[in-house]
Design an enzyme around this catalytic site. Structure first.
Site, PDB file in Angstrom:
ATOM      1  N   GLY A  11       0.817  -1.207   0.000  1.00  0.00           N
ATOM      2  CA  GLY A  11       0.000   0.000   0.000  1.00  0.00           C
ATOM      3  C   GLY A  11       0.851   1.257   0.000  1.00  0.00           C
ATOM      4  N   ASP A  12       0.188   2.402  -0.156  1.00  0.00           N
ATOM      5  CA  ASP A  12       0.848   3.720  -0.122  1.00  0.00           C
ATOM      6  C   ASP A  12       1.865   3.893  -1.248  1.00  0.00           C
ATOM      7  OD1 ASP A  12      -0.463   4.258   2.437  1.00  0.00           O
ATOM      8  OD2 ASP A  12       1.005   2.883   3.295  1.00  0.00           O
ATOM      9  N   GLU A  13       1.630   3.254  -2.388  1.00  0.00           N
ATOM     10  CA  GLU A  13       2.597   3.310  -3.483  1.00  0.00           C
ATOM     11  C   GLU A  13       2.416   4.533  -4.381  1.00  0.00           C
ATOM     12  OE1 GLU A  13       1.352  -1.047  -2.803  1.00  0.00           O
ATOM     13  OE2 GLU A  13       0.328   0.851  -3.200  1.00  0.00           O
ATOM     14  N   GLY A  14       1.303   5.237  -4.226  1.00  0.00           N
ATOM     15  CA  GLY A  14       1.004   6.364  -5.114  1.00  0.00           C
ATOM     16  C   GLY A  14      -0.107   6.054  -6.091  1.00  0.00           C
ATOM     17  N   LYS A  15      -0.973   5.070  -5.724  1.00  0.00           N
ATOM     18  CA  LYS A  15      -2.077   4.691  -6.614  1.00  0.00           C
ATOM     19  C   LYS A  15      -3.003   5.864  -6.888  1.00  0.00           C
ATOM     20  CE  LYS A  15      -3.594   1.467  -3.887  1.00  0.00           C
ATOM     21  NZ  LYS A  15      -2.521   1.610  -2.873  1.00  0.00           N
TER      22      LYS A  15
ATOM     23  N   ALA B  44      -8.216   3.163   3.621  1.00  0.00           N
ATOM     24  CA  ALA B  44      -7.330   3.550   2.527  1.00  0.00           C
ATOM     25  C   ALA B  44      -7.161   5.071   2.519  1.00  0.00           C
ATOM     26  CB  ALA B  44      -7.909   3.080   1.193  1.00  0.00           C
ATOM     27  N   GLY B  45      -6.023   5.515   2.034  1.00  0.00           N
ATOM     28  CA  GLY B  45      -5.784   6.947   1.906  1.00  0.00           C
ATOM     29  C   GLY B  45      -5.044   7.239   0.622  1.00  0.00           C
ATOM     30  N   HIS B  46      -5.710   7.919  -0.319  1.00  0.00           N
ATOM     31  CA  HIS B  46      -5.088   8.232  -1.601  1.00  0.00           C
ATOM     32  C   HIS B  46      -4.879   9.742  -1.687  1.00  0.00           C
ATOM     33  CE1 HIS B  46      -6.839   4.285  -3.454  1.00  0.00           C
ATOM     34  NE2 HIS B  46      -5.919   4.075  -2.548  1.00  0.00           N
ATOM     35  N   THR B  47      -3.628  10.158  -1.845  1.00  0.00           N
ATOM     36  CA  THR B  47      -3.294  11.576  -1.898  1.00  0.00           C
ATOM     37  C   THR B  47      -3.101  12.013  -3.347  1.00  0.00           C
ATOM     38  OG1 THR B  47      -2.186  11.410   0.232  1.00  0.00           O
ATOM     39  CG2 THR B  47      -1.691  13.340  -1.096  1.00  0.00           C
TER      40      THR B  47
ATOM     41  N   THR C 232      -6.122  -0.116  11.440  1.00  0.00           N
ATOM     42  CA  THR C 232      -6.397   1.325  11.487  1.00  0.00           C
ATOM     43  C   THR C 232      -7.550   1.652  12.433  1.00  0.00           C
ATOM     44  OG1 THR C 232      -7.923   1.183   9.601  1.00  0.00           O
ATOM     45  CG2 THR C 232      -5.596   1.654   9.116  1.00  0.00           C
TER      46      THR C 232
ATOM     47  N   GLN D  75      -5.140  -0.438  -0.668  1.00  0.00           N
ATOM     48  CA  GLN D  75      -3.998  -1.111  -0.049  1.00  0.00           C
ATOM     49  C   GLN D  75      -3.047  -1.641  -1.146  1.00  0.00           C
ATOM     50  OE1 GLN D  75      -7.303  -1.983   1.496  1.00  0.00           O
ATOM     51  NE2 GLN D  75      -6.810  -0.151   2.641  1.00  0.00           N
TER      52      GLN D  75
ATOM     53  N   GLY E 248      -1.808   8.998   9.955  1.00  0.00           N
ATOM     54  CA  GLY E 248      -0.734   9.917  10.325  1.00  0.00           C
ATOM     55  C   GLY E 248       0.489   9.206  10.872  1.00  0.00           C
TER      56      GLY E 248
ATOM     57  N   GLY F 173       7.430  13.019  -9.236  1.00  0.00           N
ATOM     58  CA  GLY F 173       6.975  14.095  -8.359  1.00  0.00           C
ATOM     59  C   GLY F 173       5.511  13.910  -8.022  1.00  0.00           C
TER      60      GLY F 173
END
Length: 423
Positions: A11-15, A38-41, A127, A198, A280, A393
């Site tokens: 997870g957290d790969e930049g999907k 899940a958290g997508h930025t 979580t 994930q 966080g 980036g």
């Protein structure tokens, strides 16, 4: 065309960024698994959006998005997220739909989730969003789906705070409820993007069980949770970072040693902003694990990879990546299912020369320094999978495509015709 985007690590790969990038050419985006864990930025024109349940394609004004059958939905968190989008100028109404087969998270599930994990001899590191409890209730056939919201006999199974909570959001949810399979069939001639949650190594079946999520974060989950059949998946993208991260407990063979590699860990974590969007929490960091990545490619039939965060290495003289494990004195080249074996695994590292230049300025593979190209070439050779997209980036335009999934088959046909003409 149906394109699936999954995480190829923990997870957290930049999907989120990649789905947002590809969504410009999609008519619809379907999130098929997971929930508010899940958290997508996504960063657009310097503005950051943190999405948890709403598919990343919502930031485009014309695309419709669907929360799939494999998801577990927290209504309170969902409508708070939709309000955040509205406050930031994103008009979502009439563009967000939820599968009638998706299951609902009730408030008490969050408490149960935390209590159950705290009571474990070996905590998972949940979580605490109620995800595991909801999937458990689903497996026990006691959960509540959107399809059940107007089934009086089913609603009679709930009382007190549960029914009060359900009634609070019932009408809003009913307005967004759809038959996802019918919707997908109706739009079968259009481009549809399926967004995973994930990562492959957190999949309930093929991940590092029991230190996994409770849903299907594998590519096949796009079929079981996205309203389509397996033959309708046309192309699978696996997103991975140039290094490894993990949130919560569980084996991670290439994790940096805090005593001997603490400085390197701090550099990667801070430069890569490796803190959970949802929790966080500081993410665990380590060398790129090519053994695990190759396994993810094989078990998910990944057609091409998406490499993100490559620019994190810009200032480094040397880079290392894991090409095998040492377990009990033996060299292991395949990813083990055994947690004890993974816990004992020591990474066998290969060194690469750094490039000492700013990759953010690059807009094609050819513009990248030779050493950066060599690093990518080795990843492709090791995993036997092409790297089709590279991100250097956080912004949308800091991305370049070597193999476009939307035109892949058209490009193949054109190449075939060209070869035939030359022959």
């Amino acid at each position: 065309m149906n394109v699936v985007v999954i995480g190829a690590q923990w997870g957290d790969e930049g999907k989120g960024k990649i789905v947002d990038y590809l969504a410009e050419n999609a008519a619809h985006v379907v999130r098929y698994a997971g929930g508010p864990n899940a958290g997508h930025t996504i960063v657009v024109d310097g503005k950051q959006f943190a999405l948890h349940q709403v598919p990343s394609g919502i930031l485009y004004p014309k695309q419709t998005v669907y929360l799939g059958a494999g998801m577990v939905i927290d209504p309170e968190a969902l409508f708070a997220e939709l309000q955040m989008l509205k406050d930031n100028g994103v008009n979502w109404e009439g563009r967000v739909f939820i599968s009638d087969r998706a299951h609902l998270i009730l408030p008490r599930y969050r408490t149960m989730d935390k209590e159950r994990d705290a009571a474990r001899k070996r905590p998972i590191g949940t979580t605490g969003r109620g995800i595991g409890i909801t999937y458990s209730e689903k497996a026990m056939r006691d959960s509540l789906r959107l399809a059940d919201l107007d089934w009086d006999e089913k609603l009679a199974d709930f009382d007190g705070e549960d029914i009060e909570y359900i009634n609070k959001y019932k009408e809003q949810l009913l307005k967004m409820r759809v038959d996802l399979t019918a919707e997908m069939y109706k739009h079968q001639e259009e481009n549809i993007l399926f967004e995973g949650a994930q990562g492959a190594m957190l999949d309930i079946d093929s991940g590092t069980y029991p230190y996994v999520s409770s849903g299907a974060s594998c590519a096949a989950g796009a079929s079981t949770g996205g309203g389509i059949g397996v033959h309708d998946i046309d192309y699978i993208l696996g997103v991975f970072k140039a290094y490894e991260t993990r949130v919560g407990n569980g084996p991670m063979p290439t994790e940096f040693n805090n005593e001997s590699e603490g400085e390197l860990c701090d550099y990667v974590r801070n430069t890569g902003r490796e803190y959970g969007v949802t929790t966080g929490r500081a993410r665990r960091c380590g060398y790129l694990d090519l053994v695990a990545l190759r396994y993810a490619c094989r078990v998910n039939s990944i057609d091409s990879l998406v490499l993100t965060h490559l620019d994190i290495y810009d200032a480094m003289d040397e880079i290392e990546a894991c090409v095998a494990y040492e377990i009990d004195g033996k060299t292991v080249t395949d990813f083990p299912a055994s947690v004890p074996a993974l816990n004992k695994a020591k990474p066998i590292l290969k060194k690469f020369k750094g490039w000492k230049s700013d990759l953010k300025k690059c807009r094609s593979f050819e513009e990248m320094p030779e050493n950066a190209q060599a690093y990518v070439d080795f990843i492709e050779e090791f995993t036997n999978t092409p790297v089709g997209i590279i991100s250097v980036g956080y912004e949308r335009d800091e991305t370049f495509v070597r193999e476009n999934p939307w035109t892949f088959y058209e490009d193949l046909d054109a190449m075939s015709r060209e070869d035939s003409e030359q022959a």
